[in-house]
Write a protein that holds these residues in place. Structure first.
Motif, PDB file in Angstrom:
ATOM      1  N   THR A   1      42.547  90.167  39.816  1.00  0.00           N
ATOM      2  CA  THR A   1      43.342  89.080  40.370  1.00  0.00           C
ATOM      3  C   THR A   1      43.949  88.253  39.244  1.00  0.00           C
ATOM      4  N   ASP A   2      44.914  87.461  39.587  1.00  0.00           N
ATOM      5  CA  ASP A   2      45.547  86.544  38.650  1.00  0.00           C
ATOM      6  C   ASP A   2      44.522  85.502  38.203  1.00  0.00           C
ATOM      7  N   LEU A   3      44.463  85.230  36.916  1.00  0.00           N
ATOM      8  CA  LEU A   3      43.463  84.321  36.359  1.00  0.00           C
ATOM      9  C   LEU A   3      43.556  82.916  36.963  1.00  0.00           C
ATOM     10  N   VAL A   4      44.765  82.385  37.080  1.00  0.00           N
ATOM     11  CA  VAL A   4      44.937  81.023  37.618  1.00  0.00           C
ATOM     12  C   VAL A   4      44.525  80.976  39.089  1.00  0.00           C
ATOM     13  N   ILE A   5      44.970  81.968  39.854  1.00  0.00           N
ATOM     14  CA  ILE A   5      44.619  81.991  41.280  1.00  0.00           C
ATOM     15  C   ILE A   5      43.109  82.141  41.449  1.00  0.00           C
ATOM     16  N   ASN A   6      42.492  83.000  40.657  1.00  0.00           N
ATOM     17  CA  ASN A   6      41.047  83.185  40.744  1.00  0.00           C
ATOM     18  C   ASN A   6      40.319  81.881  40.394  1.00  0.00           C
ATOM     19  N   ASP A   7      40.819  81.158  39.406  1.00  0.00           N
ATOM     20  CA  ASP A   7      40.216  79.881  39.027  1.00  0.00           C
ATOM     21  C   ASP A   7      40.343  78.872  40.164  1.00  0.00           C
ATOM     22  N   LYS A   8      41.496  78.837  40.829  1.00  0.00           N
ATOM     23  CA  LYS A   8      41.690  77.911  41.955  1.00  0.00           C
ATOM     24  C   LYS A   8      40.816  78.288  43.149  1.00  0.00           C
ATOM     25  N   ARG A   9      40.666  79.594  43.375  1.00  0.00           N
ATOM     26  CA  ARG A   9      39.837  80.060  44.485  1.00  0.00           C
ATOM     27  C   ARG A   9      38.383  79.669  44.271  1.00  0.00           C
ATOM     28  N   ALA A  10      37.948  79.719  43.005  1.00  0.00           N
ATOM     29  CA  ALA A  10      36.575  79.373  42.645  1.00  0.00           C
ATOM     30  C   ALA A  10      35.603  80.106  43.561  1.00  0.00           C
ATOM     31  N   ASN A  11      34.756  79.372  44.246  1.00  0.00           N
ATOM     32  CA  ASN A  11      33.783  79.989  45.147  1.00  0.00           C
ATOM     33  C   ASN A  11      33.979  79.485  46.576  1.00  0.00           C
ATOM     34  N   TYR A  12      35.195  79.010  46.861  1.00  0.00           N
ATOM     35  CA  TYR A  12      35.475  78.516  48.213  1.00  0.00           C
ATOM     36  C   TYR A  12      35.498  79.681  49.189  1.00  0.00           C
ATOM     37  N   PRO A  13      35.058  79.449  50.408  1.00  0.00           N
ATOM     38  CA  PRO A  13      35.128  80.518  51.413  1.00  0.00           C
ATOM     39  C   PRO A  13      36.585  80.823  51.757  1.00  0.00           C
TER      40      PRO A  13
ATOM     41  N   PHE B   1      26.697  84.105  53.220  1.00  0.00           N
ATOM     42  CA  PHE B   1      28.045  83.783  52.761  1.00  0.00           C
ATOM     43  C   PHE B   1      29.123  84.110  53.791  1.00  0.00           C
ATOM     44  N   LEU B   2      28.868  85.061  54.688  1.00  0.00           N
ATOM     45  CA  LEU B   2      29.894  85.445  55.654  1.00  0.00           C
ATOM     46  C   LEU B   2      29.943  84.513  56.857  1.00  0.00           C
ATOM     47  N   ASN B   3      28.909  83.722  57.066  1.00  0.00           N
ATOM     48  CA  ASN B   3      28.785  82.954  58.306  1.00  0.00           C
ATOM     49  C   ASN B   3      30.027  82.165  58.691  1.00  0.00           C
ATOM     50  N   GLN B   4      30.588  81.381  57.792  1.00  0.00           N
ATOM     51  CA  GLN B   4      31.746  80.584  58.179  1.00  0.00           C
ATOM     52  C   GLN B   4      33.061  81.334  58.000  1.00  0.00           C
ATOM     53  N   GLN B   5      33.011  82.572  57.513  1.00  0.00           N
ATOM     54  CA  GLN B   5      34.226  83.333  57.260  1.00  0.00           C
ATOM     55  C   GLN B   5      34.441  84.491  58.242  1.00  0.00           C
ATOM     56  N   GLU B   6      33.438  84.829  59.034  1.00  0.00           N
ATOM     57  CA  GLU B   6      33.513  86.050  59.834  1.00  0.00           C
ATOM     58  C   GLU B   6      34.691  86.069  60.798  1.00  0.00           C
ATOM     59  N   THR B   7      34.953  84.986  61.485  1.00  0.00           N
ATOM     60  CA  THR B   7      36.058  84.959  62.439  1.00  0.00           C
ATOM     61  C   THR B   7      37.375  85.255  61.742  1.00  0.00           C
ATOM     62  N   ALA B   8      37.637  84.582  60.637  1.00  0.00           N
ATOM     63  CA  ALA B   8      38.883  84.812  59.892  1.00  0.00           C
ATOM     64  C   ALA B   8      38.933  86.230  59.342  1.00  0.00           C
ATOM     65  N   MET B   9      37.806  86.759  58.860  1.00  0.00           N
ATOM     66  CA  MET B   9      37.799  88.105  58.293  1.00  0.00           C
ATOM     67  C   MET B   9      38.115  89.154  59.358  1.00  0.00           C
TER      68      MET B   9
END
Length: 177
Positions: A23-35, A89-97
């Motif tokens: 991934t792009d370094l800047v985008i990966n940095d912005k994404r951090a560990n957010y769901p 980690f998937l709990n709050q992301q499952e619907t969107a995934m």
């Protein structure tokens, strides 16, 4: 340039290639560990369709651009199933995934990546080979918005399974949702 991959026998999830992506370094940095999820307000960062902002519930989340939504979803679903949803980690992301997987279907590029990884890891991502499997799993994370028990629907026709001599023919009504 030679890429050498080493697996971590003590902690295999860290070296599983299905959830690791370039991934792009800047985008990966912005994404951090957010769901992951859908950004609907308060966009703090946006580039090429990826954005960091708030979900409908106000949580700070990261939304990837449309082209990779399904790829990310299928990678995360594989990871959650294979490693028993570590740290929930998937709990709050499952619907969107689930939505992302339906929205961005498997591309030839993603299928080829699956084959290349399988040659290295000796296992495939079933959500890439058979995205319909996701329809058969009621919940990976145990969230309440997915039923824990199937609610079957039934066909109007009967199927007959015939056996050899001296066996009975029994009508069986099958259903699947």
């Amino acid at each position: 340039l030679k890429l050498v991959l080493e697996t971590d026998a003590a902690d295999p999830p860290k070296s599983d290639l299905y959830h690791l992506r370039a991934t792009d370094l800047v985008i990966n940095d912005k994404r951090a560990n957010y769901p992951f999820g859908y950004v609907v307000s308060n966009v703090q960062y946006e580039k090429n369709g990826s954005k960091l902002g708030n979900s409908a519930t106000g949580a700070l989340i990261f939304e990837v651009r449309d082209r990779y939504k399904g790829d990310i979803a299928r990678g995360l679903m594989y990871f959650a199933v294979c490693y028993n949803n570590p740290s929930s980690f998937l709990n709050q992301q499952e619907t969107a995934m689930r939505q992302w997987s339906n929205f961005d279907t498997v591309s030839a590029e993603e299928a080829a990546r699956n084959t290349a990884i399988a040659q290295w890891q000796k296992r495939r991502n079933p959500f890439i080979d058979h995205p319909e499997f996701l329809e058969r799993i009621y919940s990976i994370s145990g969230k309440a918005d997915f039923p824990a028990i199937a609610d079957p629907t039934f066909a109007d026709t009967l199927l007959f399974f015939a056996g050899s001599e001296n066996t009975l023919e029994l009508p069986v009504l099958l259903g699947n949702r």
